[in-house]
Design a protein around this motif. Structure first.
Motif, PDB file in Angstrom:
ATOM      1  N   GLU A 235      -4.128   4.622  -5.817  1.00 39.58           N
ATOM      2  CA  GLU A 235      -5.367   4.487  -5.346  1.00 39.58           C
ATOM      3  C   GLU A 235      -5.799   5.728  -5.090  1.00 39.58           C
ATOM      4  O   GLU A 235      -5.785   6.184  -4.018  1.00 39.58           O
ATOM      5  CB  GLU A 235      -5.838   3.466  -4.493  1.00 39.58           C
TER       6      GLU A 235
ATOM      7  N   HIS B 173      -1.756  -2.781  -4.068  1.00 37.63           N
ATOM      8  CA  HIS B 173      -2.748  -1.615  -4.357  1.00 37.63           C
ATOM      9  C   HIS B 173      -1.635  -0.555  -4.720  1.00 37.63           C
ATOM     10  O   HIS B 173      -0.628  -0.053  -4.261  1.00 37.63           O
ATOM     11  CB  HIS B 173      -3.225  -1.195  -2.978  1.00 37.63           C
TER      12      HIS B 173
ATOM     13  N   TYR C   3       0.956  -1.248  -0.054  1.00 34.16           N
ATOM     14  CA  TYR C   3      -0.101   0.132   0.107  1.00 34.16           C
ATOM     15  C   TYR C   3       1.012   1.104  -0.142  1.00 34.16           C
ATOM     16  O   TYR C   3       0.750   2.133   0.867  1.00 34.16           O
ATOM     17  CB  TYR C   3      -0.952   0.097   1.079  1.00 34.16           C
TER      18      TYR C   3
END
Ligand SMILES: [Zn+2]
Length: 406
Positions: free
Chosen positions: A211, A208, A180
Motif C-alpha cells: 500500500e 495489506h 502489514y
C-alpha cells in the motif's frame, strides 16, 4: 393449501439477464427459481416485478474498530493516518475501549445491513495499546448480530498478546491472520512469521500489501511464491497493492501471472486509495489504484470493498456497497452495461470468494442472503444507487426500504 415456501419474491430480474423469475425460499435457503410460482404457494409473497435481485453484498475489507472516529485533522498520507488513529486510541480510557468499539461498530453494521450487505470481513487492531479489546468486542457483536449479518474477523499477530491470541485461534474466534508487512523494516521475515502461523493454525491470510506509491512490488511477488511453495493456493487475499500503478508493465505482468497461479484474491479499495495515495506527487499524480483491469483479464479474482468509513484514513463512507461500487466504476473507467455488471459482481460474487462463503448465490440450494434493488439492471442499480427494497438474511427480512426490521 399447503405452503411450499416461507417466502416468495415474484417477477424479479436476475444477474444473468433473466427477467420475470419467481424465487421461492424455504428454511433460509433458495428452494426454487422458476417462471411461474403461484403466490398461494408461499406463506408470504412480494410482488417485485422487474426489480433486480442480487445476493447480499459482501464488504470484504473494512475496519470496524476504526470507523466513525472522524477528526478535524486531515492525514497527509497512510503513515500520518496511522499516527492520527493512534492518538485516538490513547484518548480512550482503559475501561471504556470495548464499549467505544462496540458502539461505533454496531452503527456501521446497521448502515451496512440497511444497504443490503449480508457479510462483512473486518480487520481489527491487536496491539500494545488496546490489546485484544477490539477482537473480543467484535466477537460479542458477532453473536449479537447473528441472524442479521455474517461477521468475519481478521486479526494481526502481536507478540505482546501471544498467549491470548493462541487461545482465540483455538476457540475459532479468528477467521484470518492480517499482515502489514509493507510497514515493517524487513517484509520477508514478517511474512515468514505470518505464513508459518497460518499453516500452524490452519487459518487463511488476508494481507495489506504494497500500500504505497513506491514503484516496488517485491512484497507482492514474495507472497505469491510463498503461497505456492506452502500449497496455500486460494487461501491468501491481498488488499490494496497500489504500488502496481507505479511499476513498469513487465514487472506488473510478472506479479499478475504469479497471482493467477497462486489463485490469490485481490481486494481493491479505490475510495480509500484515491484519498490517501499520491499525496506527495507533483503532476502527474499517480492514481494509487491497483491494476484491476489486468488482474481480471488474467483470470485473477478481484473484489472491491469499503476499507475505512469516516476515520483518519478516509473521512467518507456510508457503509453502502452500491456507493462504493459506483465510485469504483468511475475510478476504473468502467462505463458500459457489461462492465458495470462486472463491478456489481466484484461487490457480491467475487467478494464472496475471498470470504470463502459456500452456498452463496442465486441458485437453488444457496443461502437466502439476498437484496432486492429498485432498479431493473446492474447498470441502473449503480448509477442511481438504487433503494434497497428488501434485504434478507437466511431468508428473513432484516431491512425494508432502508429501514431496519426490529
Ligand atoms: Zn485496510
Amino acid at each position: 393449501m399447503d405452503k411450499t415456501f416461507d417466502l416468495l419474491l415474484q417477477g424479479v430480474n436476475l444477474f444473468d439477464g433473466a427477467t420475470g423469475m419467481d424465487v421461492g425460499i424455504r428454511d433460509g435457503k433458495i428452494a426454487a427459481v422458476e417462471g411461474n410460482i403461484p403466490p398461494q404457494a408461499a406463506a408470504e409473497a412480494f410482488d417485485f416485478r422487474g426489480k433486480l435481485l442480487i445476493p447480499g453484498f459482501v464488504d470484504s475489507h473494512t475496519h470496524l474498530d476504526k470507523a466513525l472516529t472522524i477528526q478535524d485533522e486531515e492525514a497527509d498520507g497512510l503513515v500520518d493516518a496511522v499516527n492520527l488513529f493512534r492518538n485516538y486510541q490513547n484518548r480512550i480510557p482503559k475501561g471504556k475501549i470495548a464499549e467505544d468499539v462496540k458502539r461505533r461498530a454496531a452503527r456501521v453494521l446497521d448502515m451496512e445491513i440497511a444497504h443490503g450487505t449480508t457479510c462483512i470481513k473486518t480487520h481489527l487492531l491487536c496491539d500494545e495499546v488496546w490489546g485484544m479489546e477490539s477482537v473480543y468486542a467484535l466477537d460479542e457483536l458477532r453473536r449479537e448480530y447473528a441472524g442479521r449479518i455474517t461477521l468475519q474477523l481478521i486479526v494481526p499477530w502481536c507478540e505482546a498478546n501471544a498467549e491470548e491470541l493462541d487461545r482465540a485461534c483455538r476457540k475459532g474466534i479468528i477467521d484470518y491472520f492480517a499482515g502489514y508487512a509493507h510497514l515493517c523494516d524487513d517484509f520477508r521475515t514478517e511474512l515468514d512469521g505470518i505464513f508459518a502461523r497460518g499453516e500452524k493454525y490452519g487459518i487463511p491470510l488476508d494481507l495489506h500489501v504494497n500500500e504505497s506509491d513506491v514503484g516496488n512490488i517485491d512484497e507482492f511477488l514474495y507472497i505469491q511464491q510463498k503461497t505456492m511453495d506452502l500449497h496455500m493456493d486460494g487461501r491468501v487475499n491481498c488488499s490494496h497493492v497500489t504500488a502496481m500503478c507505479a511499476v513498469d508493465d513487465e514487472t506488473a505482468q510478472k506479479g499478475i501471472a504469479l497471482a493467477e497461479r497462486a489463485r490469490t484474491n485481490i481486494i481493491t479499495l479505490p475510495s480509500c486509495n484515491m484519498y490517501l495515495m499520491g499525496r506527495h506527487d507533483r503532476q502527474p499524480v499517480r492514481r494509487g489504484v491497483t491494476r484491476v483491469r489486468e488482474f481480471l483479464q488474467a483470470g485473477v479474482n478481484v473484489a472491491y470493498a469499503s476499507d475505512n468509513i469516516r476515520d483518519p484514513f478516509r473521512p467518507f463512507g456510508n457503509g453502502d456497497m452500491l456507493e462504493e461500487g459506483l465510485f469504483t466504476a468511475q475510478v476504473l473507467q468502467y462505463g458500459t452495461a457489461s462492465k458495470l455488471a462486472e463491478v456489481l459482481r466484484m461487490g457480491t460474487f467475487r467478494a464472496a470468494r475471498n470470504a470463502h462463503l459456500s452456498d452463496y448465490g442465486l441458485t437453488v440450494g444457496c443461502t437466502a442472503d439476498l437484496a432486492v434493488l429498485d432498479a431493473e439492471t446492474p447498470r441502473e442499480a449503480l448509477v442511481t444507487r438504487a433503494q434497497r427494497l428488501l434485504v434478507l438474511k437466511n431468508g428473513k427480512a432484516v431491512s425494508r426500504s432502508g429501514v431496519l426490521v426490529p
